[in-house]
Scaffold this motif. Structure first.
Motif, mmCIF file in Angstrom:
data_model
loop_
_atom_site.group_PDB
_atom_site.id
_atom_site.type_symbol
_atom_site.label_atom_id
_atom_site.label_comp_id
_atom_site.label_asym_id
_atom_site.label_seq_id
_atom_site.Cartn_x
_atom_site.Cartn_y
_atom_site.Cartn_z
ATOM 1 N N VAL A 187 7.093 4.614 -13.076
ATOM 2 C CA VAL A 187 7.172 5.967 -12.491
ATOM 3 C C VAL A 187 8.632 6.383 -12.341
ATOM 4 C CG1 VAL A 187 6.746 7.285 -10.361
ATOM 5 C CG2 VAL A 187 4.922 5.908 -11.369
ATOM 6 N N THR A 247 4.343 5.890 -5.162
ATOM 7 C CA THR A 247 4.594 5.939 -6.612
ATOM 8 C C THR A 247 3.455 6.653 -7.343
ATOM 9 O OG1 THR A 247 3.841 3.666 -6.684
ATOM 10 C CG2 THR A 247 6.177 4.005 -6.960
ATOM 11 N N LEU A 248 2.237 6.452 -6.850
ATOM 12 C CA LEU A 248 1.101 7.143 -7.473
ATOM 13 C C LEU A 248 1.260 8.656 -7.301
ATOM 14 C CD1 LEU A 248 -1.585 6.723 -8.952
ATOM 15 C CD2 LEU A 248 -2.722 6.748 -6.748
ATOM 16 N N PHE A 281 7.357 -7.916 -1.701
ATOM 17 C CA PHE A 281 5.977 -7.525 -1.401
ATOM 18 C C PHE A 281 5.030 -8.685 -1.094
ATOM 19 C CE2 PHE A 281 7.472 -4.087 -4.347
ATOM 20 C CZ PHE A 281 7.586 -3.108 -3.364
ATOM 21 N N GLY A 325 3.962 9.849 -9.538
ATOM 22 C CA GLY A 325 3.476 9.845 -10.920
ATOM 23 C C GLY A 325 2.616 11.065 -11.203
ATOM 24 N N ILE A 354 -6.901 -5.902 -1.718
ATOM 25 C CA ILE A 354 -6.247 -5.304 -0.546
ATOM 26 C C ILE A 354 -7.251 -5.122 0.602
ATOM 27 C CG2 ILE A 354 -5.128 -3.182 0.290
ATOM 28 C CD1 ILE A 354 -3.764 -2.979 -2.470
ATOM 29 N N ARG A 367 0.833 -1.215 0.000
ATOM 30 C CA ARG A 367 0.000 0.000 0.000
ATOM 31 C C ARG A 367 0.859 1.253 0.000
ATOM 32 N NH1 ARG A 367 -4.407 -1.156 4.700
ATOM 33 N NH2 ARG A 367 -5.860 -2.409 3.494
ATOM 34 N N PHE A 422 4.442 -0.787 -12.041
ATOM 35 C CA PHE A 422 4.021 0.614 -11.915
ATOM 36 C C PHE A 422 5.149 1.451 -11.307
ATOM 37 C CE2 PHE A 422 1.700 4.083 -9.691
ATOM 38 C CZ PHE A 422 1.268 4.732 -10.833
ATOM 39 N N VAL A 441 4.069 1.675 -0.872
ATOM 40 C CA VAL A 441 4.830 1.851 -2.125
ATOM 41 C C VAL A 441 3.904 2.310 -3.249
ATOM 42 C CG1 VAL A 441 6.226 0.660 -3.877
ATOM 43 C CG2 VAL A 441 6.633 0.226 -1.461
ATOM 44 N N LEU A 442 2.721 1.704 -3.337
ATOM 45 C CA LEU A 442 1.771 2.104 -4.390
ATOM 46 C C LEU A 442 1.348 3.561 -4.207
ATOM 47 C CD1 LEU A 442 -0.635 -0.923 -5.006
ATOM 48 C CD2 LEU A 442 0.800 0.217 -6.682
ATOM 49 N N LEU A 467 0.467 10.238 -16.565
ATOM 50 C CA LEU A 467 -0.323 9.111 -16.027
ATOM 51 C C LEU A 467 -1.658 8.986 -16.755
ATOM 52 C CD1 LEU A 467 0.018 8.951 -12.136
ATOM 53 C CD2 LEU A 467 1.098 7.527 -13.866
ATOM 54 N N TYR A 480 9.410 9.405 -14.888
ATOM 55 C CA TYR A 480 9.443 10.719 -14.229
ATOM 56 C C TYR A 480 10.770 10.956 -13.513
ATOM 57 C CZ TYR A 480 4.583 9.993 -15.334
ATOM 58 O OH TYR A 480 3.438 9.710 -16.014
ATOM 59 N N THR A 512 2.586 -3.597 -8.500
ATOM 60 C CA THR A 512 3.472 -2.630 -7.823
ATOM 61 C C THR A 512 4.827 -2.555 -8.527
ATOM 62 O OG1 THR A 512 2.392 -3.236 -5.760
ATOM 63 C CG2 THR A 512 4.423 -1.987 -5.562
#
Lengths: 43, 578
Positions: free
Chosen positions: B390, A17-18, B292, A21, B367, A11, B386, A13-14, B344, B394, B383
Motif C-alpha cells: 500500500v 492500510t486497508l 507485531f 489502499g 485474530i 488490527r 500488505f 495497522v491492517l 486493490l 499508493y 501485515t
C-alpha cells in the motif's frame, strides 16, 4: 496483556492500510483519463 | 522435452544438490528414520548449499566448480549408500498427502509447456535466459550485460548458476532447465508450506489445506510464475520458507547452534545471493516479527540471522569479486519504475479471489480466536507485505504524482512482487480454516471444497496461458536473424527472446529494473528516433544496422530493403540502405 497489545496493533495497522489502499484505488480510478497514456512497461 | 531429456534433467538436478542435501541429512539423528519430510527439506537445503558454494568458485571458473563438485559428490554418495535406514512405522493419508500435492503441483505447472515444442518462458525469462547463457558462454559469472549493454550486472545469479550447471550436465538448453526448475520450485514451495503450516498449527489437516491453497488456488506468487517467469523470486521464497521453519524449530528446541542461528543465517545468505527482492521480503518479515508479535526471541533471532546472512553474502560476493561498485542507484529503476498501476481489486484478482477469501477468512479466525502466539507470525507476515504494498503502490506513487505536478506516475521497488509474495503467508493463514469452531468437524469437506476451487483455478490458469504463443512470424524471424545477421550488427527493435536466441545486440534489450537502465549509453540509444540517426550511430561503431518492423510489408519505407518476411503482416526484418 502483552499478546493482546500486539494483536490490537496488528488490527489497527491492517485496518489503516486497508483504508489507505481503498482510497488509493479510488484515486487511481479517478485519475484514469490522466494516466492512461503514460508509458508503463516492465522493461 | 521427451522422456530421456526429462530423466537427464532430473538426474542432473539431483547431482547438483547431492553433496549439500547429504550434509543436511548427516545432521539427522542416526536413530531417526529419514522420512519424506527430511528428503523435502534436504532438497531445499541442497539448493541453498549449492548457491553458497558455487558462487565464489564459479566467479573465477565455472569449469573449476564442476570439478570441485564431482570431488565433493563422492564422499556424499558413499555416506548416503552406507547409512542404515530404519523401517517406517506409520503410514496414513495425511503423511502421504503432502507428497501427492507436491507431485500434482509440479505436473499442473509443467502442463502448459507440454503443447509447445519451443517454449522459452514468459516475461522475465527474457533476461533470466540471457544471464544463465552468459554464465555458460563466459565460463564464469558475467560482470556486465555485454554484448547487449555495457552496464554492470547487479542481479543476484545464484539461481542462474544452478540452471547453467544442470543445463551443462543434462546437455539441455538452459531455457528448458530454467522453465522446469520454475515448476519444481513452485511444487517444492507447496511441500514446504505444508511443513511450515504443520509446525505452526500442529495439525496435519490444517497443513494440508495450506499446501493445497498454495499449490492449486493461488495465482500470483504460485501458478502465475509460469506466465511471468519469476524463477529467482520463486526459488528465494522457497528458501525463505525453509528459513522460517528453521527459526521456529530453533525456537522450540531453544537451540543455539545448528537450528538456532547457523542454519537460518546460511539460508538467509543463500536468499540474498539468489534474489534481491526476496532479500527485501526477508528483512520486511524480520522487522514485522519485531513490531507485531510477542515472540521476542524469535524476532531477534530472525533479525540477527538476516543481518548475519547479509554479511556472509557480502563476504561471498567479495570473494567472488562480484560486488557491483560501478552502479549508481539513480541509474537503476529501483526508485523510478513505471509499473502499471494496480488497484486493490486487481491485486486480489491477480492472487485469485477464492484464494484471497480463504486467506482473509483464515486471518480473521486467527485474530478472532485469540490464537496461540506462534500464529501471530502469520498475521505479522501478511501485515508487513500488505502495508509495504500500500505504501509503495499508493503512497509513493501519489506523492510522485503530486510533487511532479501530474507529469510522472512511477513507483518504487516493484510493488506487484509484494502481492506475489503475499501468496505465501496467505496460504499459511488458509490453514486456520479448520480452527473455526463450526468448521473444525468438517475437515474432509473443507479439503474437498478446496480441491474443487483448486481445479477451477488451474483451469482458469490454463485458459489465461492459452493463446500466449507470441507474435506470428517472430520465431521464424529470430531463426533468420541467428543465421544471417552478422554478430557485429545492431538490430533496431526487439522480439521476445530475440537476444537470447540470436545473441545479437538490439536497441531494446530486456534489462531488469535493478540494473543501470538509465546509464548514459542506454539513454543515447533511446534518443535515436529516426532511421538516419540509427544509421549514423551504427556507422560510427562499424556496425551493420538492421530493423525489425511489424505490420504490412507494403507500408515499409522505400529506402529500406526487405531481407526476410514471413507472415509479414506481423514481423519482418529490413536492412537500411547504407
Amino acid at each position: 496483556m502483552n499478546k493482546k497489545f500486539y494483536l490490537q496493533l496488528t488490527r489497527i495497522v491492517l485496518a489503516i492500510t486497508l483504508a489507505a489502499g481503498i482510497i488509493g484505488s479510488i484515486i487511481f480510478i479517478l485519475l484514469h483519463d490522466v494516466i492512461k497514456d503514460m508509458p508503463f512497461s516492465d522493461f | 522435452m521427451n522422456i530421456f531429456e526429462s530423466i537427464r534433467l532430473f538426474a542432473a538436478f539431483v547431482y547438483a544438490l547431492i553433496p549439500y542435501s547429504a550434509l543436511y541429512l548427516f545432521t539427522v539423528s542416526k536413530k531417526e528414520r529419514i522420512s519424506g519430510e527430511h528428503l523435502l527439506k534436504s532438497l531445499i537445503w541442497g539448493i541453498a548449499g549449492f548457491v553458497l558454494t558455487a558462487i565464489p568458485v564459479a566467479a573465477f571458473s565455472f569449469s573449476y566448480y564442476q570439478i570441485l563438485h564431482a570431488l565433493i559428490c563422492l564422499p556424499a554418495l558413499a555416506w548416503l549408500a552406507l547409512r542404515k535406514q530404519h523401517a517406517s512405522s506409520t503410514r496414513s493419508f495425511f503423511r502421504i498427502a503432502p507428497f501427492l500435492v507436491v507431485l500434482l503441483a509440479f505436473l499442473v505447472r509443467l502442463a502448459p509447456y507440454l503443447p509447445h515444442t519451443d517454449w522459452y518462458g514468459g516475461g522475465d525469462m527474457r533476461f533470466h535466459n540471457i544471464l544463465a547463457k552468459s554464465i555458460m558462454i563466459n565460463d564464469s559469472l558475467p560482470l556486465t550485460w555485454e554484448p547487449f549493454a555495457g552496464i554492470p550486472v547487479n542481479y543476484p545469479l545464484g539461481g542462474h548458476l544452478l540452471a547453467a550447471f544442470i543445463s551443462r550436465h543434462a546437455m539441455l538448453p538452459v531455457h528448458t532447465v530454467l522453465n522446469v526448475l520454475l515448476c519444481l520450485y513452485g511444487a517444492l514451495s507447496a511441500g514446504m508450506i505444508y511443513l511450515l503450516s504443520l509446525s505452526l498449527f500442529k495439525s496435519r489437516p490444517a497443513a494440508l489445506i495450506s499446501s493445497i491453497a498454495y499449490g492449486f488456488t493461488a495465482l500470483a506468487g504460485s501458478l502465475d510464475y509460469v506466465r511471468w517467469g519469476g524463477m529467482p523470486n520463486s526459488m528465494a521464497m522457497l528458501l525463505l520458507l525453509l528459513m522460517v521453519r528453521e527459526l521456529i524449530q530453533g525456537q522450540r528446541t531453544d537451540a543455539a547452534g545448528h537450528s538456532g542461528y547457523l542454519a537460518p543465517a546460511l539460508i538467509s545468505a543463500a536468499i540474498i545471493l539468489s534474489h534481491h527482492y526476496s532479500a527485501l521480503a526477508m528483512f520486511l518479515l524480520s522487522a514485522a516479527l519485531l513490531f507485531f508479535t510477542p515472540l521476542r526471541k524469535l524476532s531477534l533471532r530472525s533479525l540477527a540471522c538476516s543481518i548475519s546472512g547479509l554479511l556472509l553474502a557480502l563476504l561471498v560476493l567479495h570473494a567472488a569479486g562480484h560486488i557491483p561498485g560501478d552502479t549508481n542507484i539513480g541509474q537503476t529503476s529501483a526508485f523510478r519504475f513505471y509499473e502499471h498501476p494496480i488497484s486493490l481489486a486487481e491485486a486480489a484478482m491477480s492472487l485469485n479471489l477464492p484464494f484471497v477469501f480463504l486467506g482473509i477468512f483464515g486471518l480473521w479466525v486467527i485474530i478472532r480466536h485469540r490464537i496461540p502466539p506462534p500464529l501471530s507470525l502469520i498475521t505479522a507476515w501478511v501485515t508487513a507485505y500488505f502495508s509495504a504494498f500500500v505504501f509503495l503502490e499508493y503512497g509513493y506513487r501519489l506523492a510522485v504524482f503530486s510533487l511532479t505536478e501530474g507529469q510522472h506516475f512511477f513507483t518504487a521497488l516493484t510493488p506487484s512482487r509484494l502481492i506475489a509474495d503475499l501468496a505465501y503467508p496467505l496460504s499459511l493463514s488458509a490453514g486456520a480454516l479448520i480452527m473455526h469452531r463450526k468448521l473444525k468437524h468438517y475437515t474432509a469437506h473443507a479439503v474437498a471444497v478446496l480441491c474443487a476451487v483448486g481445479l477451477a483455478s488451474c483451469f482458469l490458469f490454463f485458459l489465461s496461458l492459452h493463446g500466449a504463443t507470441g507474435i506470428p512470424g517472430s520465431s521464424e524471424a529470430i531463426t533468420w536473424i541467428s543465421k544471417n545477421v552478422p554478430p557485429d550488427s545492431i538490430i533496431v527493435g526487439s522480439l521476445p527472446h530475440l537476444e537470447y536466441r540470436s545473441w545479437r545486440r538490439t536497441s531494446a534489450p530486456p534489462i531488469p529494473a535493478s540494473e543501470a537502465r538509465t546509464h548514459p549509453d542506454m539513454l543515447e540509444m533511446r534518443a535515436l528516433n529516426s532511421v538516419q540517426k540509427w544509421q549514423m550511430y551504427a556507422a560510427a561503431r562499424h556496425l551493420r544496422c538492421y530493423f525489425i518492423l511489424a505490420g504490412d510489408p507494403s507500408q515499409i519505407p522505400q529506402d529500406m530493403r526487405i531481407m526476410h518476411s514471413y507472415k509479414s503482416i506481423s514481423v519482418c526484418v529490413a536492412e537500411a540502405d547504407q
